[in-house]
Scaffold this active site. Sequence first.
Site, mmCIF file in Angstrom:
data_model
loop_
_atom_site.group_PDB
_atom_site.id
_atom_site.type_symbol
_atom_site.label_atom_id
_atom_site.label_comp_id
_atom_site.label_asym_id
_atom_site.label_seq_id
_atom_site.Cartn_x
_atom_site.Cartn_y
_atom_site.Cartn_z
ATOM 1 N N ASP A 76 8.338 -96.940 14.350
ATOM 2 C CA ASP A 76 8.329 -95.841 13.389
ATOM 3 C C ASP A 76 6.860 -95.584 13.078
ATOM 4 O O ASP A 76 6.147 -96.512 12.666
ATOM 5 C CB ASP A 76 9.090 -96.277 12.119
ATOM 6 C CG ASP A 76 9.271 -95.149 11.118
ATOM 7 O OD1 ASP A 76 8.350 -94.305 10.999
ATOM 8 O OD2 ASP A 76 10.310 -95.118 10.443
ATOM 9 N N LYS A 136 -5.318 -93.693 15.207
ATOM 10 C CA LYS A 136 -6.092 -94.865 14.773
ATOM 11 C C LYS A 136 -5.770 -96.092 15.637
ATOM 12 O O LYS A 136 -6.668 -96.842 16.039
ATOM 13 C CB LYS A 136 -5.753 -95.145 13.302
ATOM 14 C CG LYS A 136 -6.293 -96.431 12.730
ATOM 15 C CD LYS A 136 -7.691 -96.263 12.230
ATOM 16 C CE LYS A 136 -8.218 -97.579 11.648
ATOM 17 N NZ LYS A 136 -9.672 -97.587 11.605
ATOM 18 N N SER A 153 1.131 -79.540 15.645
ATOM 19 C CA SER A 153 1.048 -78.836 14.368
ATOM 20 C C SER A 153 2.193 -77.825 14.285
ATOM 21 O O SER A 153 3.194 -77.959 14.997
ATOM 22 C CB SER A 153 -0.327 -78.144 14.297
ATOM 23 O OG SER A 153 -0.491 -77.502 13.059
ATOM 24 N N LYS A 171 1.445 -80.493 7.879
ATOM 25 C CA LYS A 171 0.849 -79.906 9.089
ATOM 26 C C LYS A 171 -0.550 -79.355 8.797
ATOM 27 O O LYS A 171 -1.428 -79.409 9.661
ATOM 28 C CB LYS A 171 1.763 -78.821 9.663
ATOM 29 C CG LYS A 171 3.121 -79.341 10.149
ATOM 30 C CD LYS A 171 3.002 -80.264 11.346
ATOM 31 C CE LYS A 171 4.378 -80.590 11.953
ATOM 32 N NZ LYS A 171 4.312 -81.500 13.107
ATOM 33 N N ILE A 200 11.145 -73.264 19.576
ATOM 34 C CA ILE A 200 11.414 -73.708 20.947
ATOM 35 C C ILE A 200 12.910 -73.968 21.079
ATOM 36 O O ILE A 200 13.478 -74.774 20.317
ATOM 37 C CB ILE A 200 10.593 -74.977 21.285
ATOM 38 C CG1 ILE A 200 9.083 -74.731 21.047
ATOM 39 C CG2 ILE A 200 10.856 -75.429 22.722
ATOM 40 C CD1 ILE A 200 8.467 -73.586 21.836
HETATM 41 C C1 HXC Z 1 16.433 -82.398 0.349
HETATM 42 C C2 HXC Z 1 16.245 -84.356 1.572
HETATM 43 C C3 HXC Z 1 16.929 -83.770 2.676
HETATM 44 C C4 HXC Z 1 17.369 -82.407 2.531
HETATM 45 C C5 HXC Z 1 16.390 -85.813 3.184
HETATM 46 N N1 HXC Z 1 15.940 -85.603 1.946
HETATM 47 N N2 HXC Z 1 16.995 -84.712 3.663
HETATM 48 N N3 HXC Z 1 16.010 -83.682 0.440
HETATM 49 N N4 HXC Z 1 17.089 -81.770 1.351
HETATM 50 N N5 HXC Z 1 18.015 -81.790 3.499
HETATM 51 C C6 HXC Z 1 15.280 -86.563 1.087
HETATM 52 C C7 HXC Z 1 16.216 -87.711 0.755
HETATM 53 O O1 HXC Z 1 17.115 -87.358 -0.287
HETATM 54 C C8 HXC Z 1 15.252 -88.800 0.323
HETATM 55 O O2 HXC Z 1 14.761 -88.607 -0.978
HETATM 56 C C9 HXC Z 1 14.070 -88.549 1.253
HETATM 57 O O3 HXC Z 1 14.168 -87.196 1.740
HETATM 58 C C10 HXC Z 1 14.076 -89.484 2.431
HETATM 59 O O4 HXC Z 1 15.289 -89.330 3.135
HETATM 60 P P1 HXC Z 1 15.853 -90.452 4.107
HETATM 61 O O5 HXC Z 1 17.072 -89.923 4.758
HETATM 62 O O6 HXC Z 1 15.963 -91.741 3.389
HETATM 63 O O7 HXC Z 1 14.638 -90.610 5.119
HETATM 64 P P2 HXC Z 1 14.613 -91.117 6.613
HETATM 65 O O8 HXC Z 1 15.852 -91.891 6.940
HETATM 66 O O9 HXC Z 1 13.327 -91.755 6.813
HETATM 67 O O10 HXC Z 1 14.721 -89.765 7.479
HETATM 68 C C11 HXC Z 1 13.663 -88.880 7.549
HETATM 69 C C12 HXC Z 1 14.172 -87.432 7.600
HETATM 70 C C13 HXC Z 1 15.228 -87.298 8.673
HETATM 71 C C14 HXC Z 1 12.977 -86.526 7.850
HETATM 72 C C15 HXC Z 1 14.777 -87.113 6.245
HETATM 73 O O11 HXC Z 1 15.773 -86.004 8.661
HETATM 74 C C16 HXC Z 1 14.719 -87.637 10.033
HETATM 75 O O12 HXC Z 1 14.721 -88.811 10.432
HETATM 76 N N6 HXC Z 1 14.251 -86.662 10.827
HETATM 77 C C17 HXC Z 1 13.653 -86.954 12.120
HETATM 78 C C18 HXC Z 1 13.952 -85.896 13.069
HETATM 79 C C19 HXC Z 1 13.470 -84.547 12.634
HETATM 80 O O13 HXC Z 1 13.490 -84.213 11.440
HETATM 81 N N7 HXC Z 1 13.122 -83.714 13.578
HETATM 82 C C20 HXC Z 1 12.779 -82.379 13.253
HETATM 83 C C21 HXC Z 1 11.406 -82.218 13.339
HETATM 84 S S1 HXC Z 1 11.236 -80.493 13.358
HETATM 85 P P3 HXC Z 1 15.401 -89.355 -2.274
HETATM 86 O O14 HXC Z 1 14.607 -88.852 -3.430
HETATM 87 O O15 HXC Z 1 16.844 -88.947 -2.338
HETATM 88 O O16 HXC Z 1 15.225 -90.832 -2.018
HETATM 89 C C22 HXC Z 1 9.730 -80.139 13.151
HETATM 90 C C23 HXC Z 1 9.388 -78.799 13.706
HETATM 91 C C24 HXC Z 1 9.102 -77.844 12.660
HETATM 92 O O17 HXC Z 1 8.972 -80.884 12.670
HETATM 93 C C25 HXC Z 1 7.708 -77.899 12.251
HETATM 94 C C26 HXC Z 1 7.503 -77.357 10.919
HETATM 95 C C27 HXC Z 1 6.461 -78.065 10.154
#
Ligand code: HXC
Length: 278
Positions: A76, A136, A153, A171, A200
């Site tokens: 991670d 890093k 980005s 970003k 994409i």
């Molecule tokens: C509001 C949310 C939420 C939602 C999560 N949270 N989803 N808040 N609306 N839909 C909040 C949770 O309530 C929690 O806060 C905090 O975020 C952490 O959530 P976790 O589920 O515990 O985190 P984690 O398991 O580490 O998962 C990280 C994640 C997850 C980002 C939330 O979706 C993930 O693993 N994503 C990885 C894949 C991904 O997102 N790919 C897309 C990238 S797209 P609280 O306060 O309740 O504890 C991309 C391209 C676009 O980047 C570019 C634009 C910049």
Amino acid sequence: MTPCPDHPLTTYRPGLFAGRNAVVAGGTSGINLGIAKAIAACGAKVAVIGRNGEKAEHAASALREIGPEALPLIADVRDFAAIDAAMAQAAKRFGPLDFVVAGAAGNFIAAADSLSSNGFRTVTDIDLLGAFHTFKTARPWLREEGSSLIAISSGQAFQPMWGQVHASAAKAGIESLVRTLALEWGPAGIRVNSLSPGPIAATEGVKRLVPQSRVDAIARRLPIRRFGSAEEVGNAAVFLLSPAASFVTGMTLFCDGGMMLTPYDGQPGADLVPETVR
Ligand code: HXC
């Protein structure tokens, strides 16, 4: 929407990256896997780092079909010790690293009013802190002369977007990170750039940010009139990594079908903003 044209994995000459070694953080799926494939198709060994072992294995077997060697690594990017160990593993297996892509990202749509502190921190930790950790930890293993780093980005770094306060800030931070590292590491022969993809097709990002019912309307707003493909982003990445870009550092390459020419809001198209975010 007009489909993406068929595109080879790379339009560059085979063997362009022969003898080169690459690490792609977040390279187990989507855009970053497209980048990993393009690098492999040019002849480099590629390690992909992701949180999910099964996805990493799957990506590595796809990469083995394309390039000389692939290594699946589990870490991670928020965990410095874990990414440090993964980077060391890649370098010990392949040798000095030439190319590093910091692409791991997390995102969801949430208005600032409903976003918790932890939600904001989670996305900035994955995207921004994760990019810093990736670069890093790679630094001691870089070949240096000719090494090229890319951070992924996005347009949100430059143009605000509804429901994206966390990702936009992360970003934008990446943009600054890239320029600062380009300044500090340039004298060692290391180039650092950012690559900003637009929408994409068939990626996690589009799935999360673009409701299916709006795909056609959003595509119509892009000057190129369609979403891009992971292969197209892969080719843009190969340019930045290759000697063709040997005098390019601290810059952002937009591979977005002209998205940055079309403001997200305050213009026709503002009606496309998901109502849930308003
Ligand atoms: C509001 C949310 C939420 C939602 C999560 N949270 N989803 N808040 N609306 N839909 C909040 C949770 O309530 C929690 O806060 C905090 O975020 C952490 O959530 P976790 O589920 O515990 O985190 P984690 O398991 O580490 O998962 C990280 C994640 C997850 C980002 C939330 O979706 C993930 O693993 N994503 C990885 C894949 C991904 O997102 N790919 C897309 C990238 S797209 P609280 O306060 O309740 O504890 C991309 C391209 C676009 O980047 C570019 C634009 C910049």
